[in-house]
Scaffold this motif. Structure first.
Motif, PDB file in Angstrom:
ATOM      1  N   HIS A   1      -3.752  11.960  -8.448  1.00  0.00           N
ATOM      2  CA  HIS A   1      -2.616  11.458  -7.663  1.00  0.00           C
ATOM      3  C   HIS A   1      -1.695  10.612  -8.532  1.00  0.00           C
ATOM      4  N   ASP A   2      -0.467  10.496  -8.091  1.00  0.00           N
ATOM      5  CA  ASP A   2       0.419   9.457  -8.615  1.00  0.00           C
ATOM      6  C   ASP A   2      -0.042   8.153  -7.972  1.00  0.00           C
ATOM      7  N   LEU A   3      -0.550   7.231  -8.791  1.00  0.00           N
ATOM      8  CA  LEU A   3      -1.136   6.007  -8.243  1.00  0.00           C
ATOM      9  C   LEU A   3      -0.199   4.803  -8.419  1.00  0.00           C
ATOM     10  N   SER A   4       1.106   5.062  -8.355  1.00  0.00           N
ATOM     11  CA  SER A   4       2.085   3.970  -8.524  1.00  0.00           C
ATOM     12  C   SER A   4       1.875   2.835  -7.524  1.00  0.00           C
ATOM     13  N   SER A   5       1.376   3.157  -6.328  1.00  0.00           N
ATOM     14  CA  SER A   5       1.125   2.106  -5.331  1.00  0.00           C
ATOM     15  C   SER A   5      -0.023   1.185  -5.757  1.00  0.00           C
ATOM     16  N   PHE A   6      -0.841   1.686  -6.687  1.00  0.00           N
ATOM     17  CA  PHE A   6      -2.057   0.953  -7.050  1.00  0.00           C
ATOM     18  C   PHE A   6      -2.031   0.482  -8.504  1.00  0.00           C
TER      19      PHE A   6
ATOM     20  N   THR B   1       2.998   5.013 -19.313  1.00  0.00           N
ATOM     21  CA  THR B   1       4.207   5.792 -19.033  1.00  0.00           C
ATOM     22  C   THR B   1       3.981   6.756 -17.876  1.00  0.00           C
ATOM     23  N   ASN B   2       2.737   7.188 -17.718  1.00  0.00           N
ATOM     24  CA  ASN B   2       2.425   8.171 -16.676  1.00  0.00           C
ATOM     25  C   ASN B   2       1.520   7.540 -15.598  1.00  0.00           C
ATOM     26  N   PRO B   3       1.993   7.474 -14.356  1.00  0.00           N
ATOM     27  CA  PRO B   3       1.191   6.829 -13.298  1.00  0.00           C
ATOM     28  C   PRO B   3       0.181   7.770 -12.636  1.00  0.00           C
ATOM     29  N   ILE B   4       0.043   8.969 -13.173  1.00  0.00           N
ATOM     30  CA  ILE B   4      -0.889   9.930 -12.561  1.00  0.00           C
ATOM     31  C   ILE B   4      -2.291   9.748 -13.160  1.00  0.00           C
TER      32      ILE B   4
ATOM     33  N   LYS C   1     -11.043  -4.781   7.282  1.00  0.00           N
ATOM     34  CA  LYS C   1     -10.793  -5.957   8.120  1.00  0.00           C
ATOM     35  C   LYS C   1     -10.135  -5.586   9.432  1.00  0.00           C
ATOM     36  N   ASN C   2      -9.125  -4.738   9.326  1.00  0.00           N
ATOM     37  CA  ASN C   2      -8.280  -4.435  10.492  1.00  0.00           C
ATOM     38  C   ASN C   2      -8.652  -3.119  11.161  1.00  0.00           C
ATOM     39  N   ARG C   3      -9.694  -2.451  10.649  1.00  0.00           N
ATOM     40  CA  ARG C   3     -10.060  -1.121  11.136  1.00  0.00           C
ATOM     41  C   ARG C   3      -8.826  -0.222  11.254  1.00  0.00           C
ATOM     42  N   THR C   4      -7.989  -0.314  10.232  1.00  0.00           N
ATOM     43  CA  THR C   4      -6.788   0.526  10.176  1.00  0.00           C
ATOM     44  C   THR C   4      -7.198   1.994  10.121  1.00  0.00           C
ATOM     45  N   ASN C   5      -6.424   2.857  10.762  1.00  0.00           N
ATOM     46  CA  ASN C   5      -6.683   4.292  10.700  1.00  0.00           C
ATOM     47  C   ASN C   5      -6.735   4.737   9.229  1.00  0.00           C
ATOM     48  N   PRO C   6      -7.854   5.334   8.808  1.00  0.00           N
ATOM     49  CA  PRO C   6      -8.004   5.715   7.395  1.00  0.00           C
ATOM     50  C   PRO C   6      -6.888   6.648   6.890  1.00  0.00           C
ATOM     51  N   GLN C   7      -6.310   7.429   7.802  1.00  0.00           N
ATOM     52  CA  GLN C   7      -5.194   8.325   7.435  1.00  0.00           C
ATOM     53  C   GLN C   7      -4.026   7.552   6.824  1.00  0.00           C
ATOM     54  N   GLU C   8      -3.915   6.278   7.207  1.00  0.00           N
ATOM     55  CA  GLU C   8      -2.829   5.432   6.706  1.00  0.00           C
ATOM     56  C   GLU C   8      -2.846   5.345   5.171  1.00  0.00           C
ATOM     57  N   MET C   9      -4.018   5.592   4.573  1.00  0.00           N
ATOM     58  CA  MET C   9      -4.106   5.543   3.112  1.00  0.00           C
ATOM     59  C   MET C   9      -3.187   6.577   2.466  1.00  0.00           C
ATOM     60  N   LEU C  10      -3.046   7.732   3.132  1.00  0.00           N
ATOM     61  CA  LEU C  10      -2.160   8.781   2.611  1.00  0.00           C
ATOM     62  C   LEU C  10      -0.722   8.288   2.541  1.00  0.00           C
ATOM     63  N   ASN C  11      -0.333   7.541   3.547  1.00  0.00           N
ATOM     64  CA  ASN C  11       1.014   6.973   3.612  1.00  0.00           C
ATOM     65  C   ASN C  11       1.241   5.984   2.456  1.00  0.00           C
ATOM     66  N   ILE C  12       0.227   5.136   2.220  1.00  0.00           N
ATOM     67  CA  ILE C  12       0.315   4.164   1.114  1.00  0.00           C
ATOM     68  C   ILE C  12       0.444   4.896  -0.224  1.00  0.00           C
TER      69      ILE C  12
ATOM     70  N   THR D   1       1.508   7.989  -0.856  1.00  0.00           N
ATOM     71  CA  THR D   1       2.729   8.784  -1.077  1.00  0.00           C
ATOM     72  C   THR D   1       3.978   7.917  -1.220  1.00  0.00           C
ATOM     73  N   GLN D   2       3.917   6.668  -0.803  1.00  0.00           N
ATOM     74  CA  GLN D   2       5.074   5.785  -0.995  1.00  0.00           C
ATOM     75  C   GLN D   2       5.308   5.458  -2.475  1.00  0.00           C
ATOM     76  N   CYS D   3       4.239   5.528  -3.261  1.00  0.00           N
ATOM     77  CA  CYS D   3       4.360   5.289  -4.711  1.00  0.00           C
ATOM     78  C   CYS D   3       5.082   3.986  -5.063  1.00  0.00           C
ATOM     79  N   LYS D   4       4.813   2.944  -4.306  1.00  0.00           N
ATOM     80  CA  LYS D   4       5.334   1.642  -4.720  1.00  0.00           C
ATOM     81  C   LYS D   4       4.299   0.563  -4.449  1.00  0.00           C
ATOM     82  N   ARG D   5       4.251  -0.390  -5.372  1.00  0.00           N
ATOM     83  CA  ARG D   5       3.197  -1.406  -5.352  1.00  0.00           C
ATOM     84  C   ARG D   5       3.064  -2.120  -4.013  1.00  0.00           C
ATOM     85  N   ASN D   6       4.180  -2.457  -3.364  1.00  0.00           N
ATOM     86  CA  ASN D   6       4.058  -3.249  -2.142  1.00  0.00           C
ATOM     87  C   ASN D   6       3.603  -2.441  -0.918  1.00  0.00           C
TER      88      ASN D   6
END
Lengths: 245, 245
Positions: A152-157, A165-168, A209-220, A222-227
């Motif tokens: 994955h492109d792990l720019s969020s992480f 140079t390469n975030p993948i 902590k928040n029992r967030t829907n695990p699917q939300e990880m995909l959203n994080i 694909t946003q490819c940004k640290r915040n």
């Protein structure tokens, strides 16, 4: 002759692995000085996985070239003798081929992050585990982690200071083990971005902590940004466990 | 009202559990002071298993009587607040019947002894494991340990200072786990003689070092004298893990 050494250290009191212009407190420099003190040679130590300030290692690997030859056990014991006032220990010494490079020849690196998940402070492991007060739902964390496996492109992480140079990157495995109040997050990959493990851990803890829907990880992802991701977990819970070659 | 508390502590800097005439550095007194500081009551703390100087606990149990009533989580948090400069933590607080006694009501106590078996010093666990340099044969240790199971006169395995009138004890289980360089010896029983676990560990280590015939343990046992057995393993590798009631 090229030597490969395997090293254990308590990173608490160090500025990190890497030697810096204005800091004499790096692990690299401490070991280089110990090698100089027994051999009289100024060597440059290259490591397999640079660890940040406060991060520990159970099996860091480094290599260096030295003119003089010594028996392997003597090198280990002599370095350890000169390191005896420090929490750094050479576990093993090997002779390797000139083509060997502790970083570039690495096939897989294994990190472990240690969490204590309880309200009462840690008496015995204080400073060596991250204490998370709120109860964590480990199954949610496991489900969320699955979305990070593979390439994955792990720019969020990655840290905003990450210089790759390469975030993948390709994550081979994430295993989350619960044992009483302790939670161990084990992550393996051929290479990592700066702060990648700590940001993944910080993010997984928010899912737990928040029992967030695990699917939300995909959203994080694909946003490819640290915040988009969670906090950077503190360094003192992180251990570089071993490196395969 | 009688309160039962479960406690974790790093015993390194203490003179042991028990309050002494001329030492202000016992775990008992430190916790009694913390209870006084929040409640204004001078209580006497009784523990399930008295630990010696340097011995740690993951799950020590103690009880005390207090006039005033507080919510349980407030007692825990208030004691921990007053212990916050010490490596002692109250994990849990319960109200118990007046017939409950942390020592006399105990059904089983679990100790764990931690060994690091390698030549290189311990960087991360230094001071929390016993380092044994010579390679230990764990199977010999396991075979020798079997002879100690059950009810025996354990005079060979008690300190010369042991004040118990009866040297007969029943050992329920001895489990020896090897994980990389670490060896964990887990021993459970309803009660123990003074230094019993540490002398058993010191003796098992001698079997492991010298690959002594495990049958020799029977000879040590039947001699019923302290100098038949091995050394007393150091206190800092010993953990009181939990107590069943």
């Amino acid at each position: 002759m090229r030597y490969k050494i395997t090293i254990e250290y308590n990173g608490s009191s160090f500025s990190g692995w890497q030697k810096q212009q204005h800091s004499a407190n790096s692990i690299q420099e401490t070991i280089e000085n110990a090698i100089f003190n027994f051999s009289g040679e100024k060597v440059t130590l290259h490591c397999g996985g640079r660890t940040d300030a406060g991060v520990h290692a159970l099996g860091q690997v480094a290599h260096f070239d030295m003119e003089r030859e010594f028996e392997l056990y003597r090198i280990r014991n002599a370095i350890n003798y000169h390191l005896k006032s420090t929490p750094i220990v050479v576990l093993n010494t090997e002779i390797v081929d000139d083509a060997f490079h502790s970083r570039f020849s690495a096939k897989k690196k294994y990190y472990e992050y240690r969490i204590i998940n309880r309200y009462a402070p840690a008496a015995l492991e204080a400073g060596y585990v991250w204490q998370v007060f709120n109860p964590l739902d480990v199954n949610t964390m496991r489900e969320a982690a699955k979305h990070l496996l593979g390439k994955h492109d792990l720019s969020s992480f990655r840290s905003k200071d990450c210089q790759a140079t390469n975030p993948i990157r390709t994550i081979d495995d994430i295993e989350i083990i619960q044992n009483g109040s302790y939670i161990y997050i084990k992550i393996s990959a051929i290479s990592f971005l700066h702060n990648q493990v700590r940001i993944i851990v910080g993010t997984l803890v928010e899912f737990g902590k928040n029992r967030t829907n695990p699917q939300e990880m995909l959203n994080i992802l694909t946003q490819c940004k640290r915040n988009a991701a969670g906090v950077t977990a503190p360094p003192f819970g992180l251990y570089l466990v071993k490196i395969d070659y």
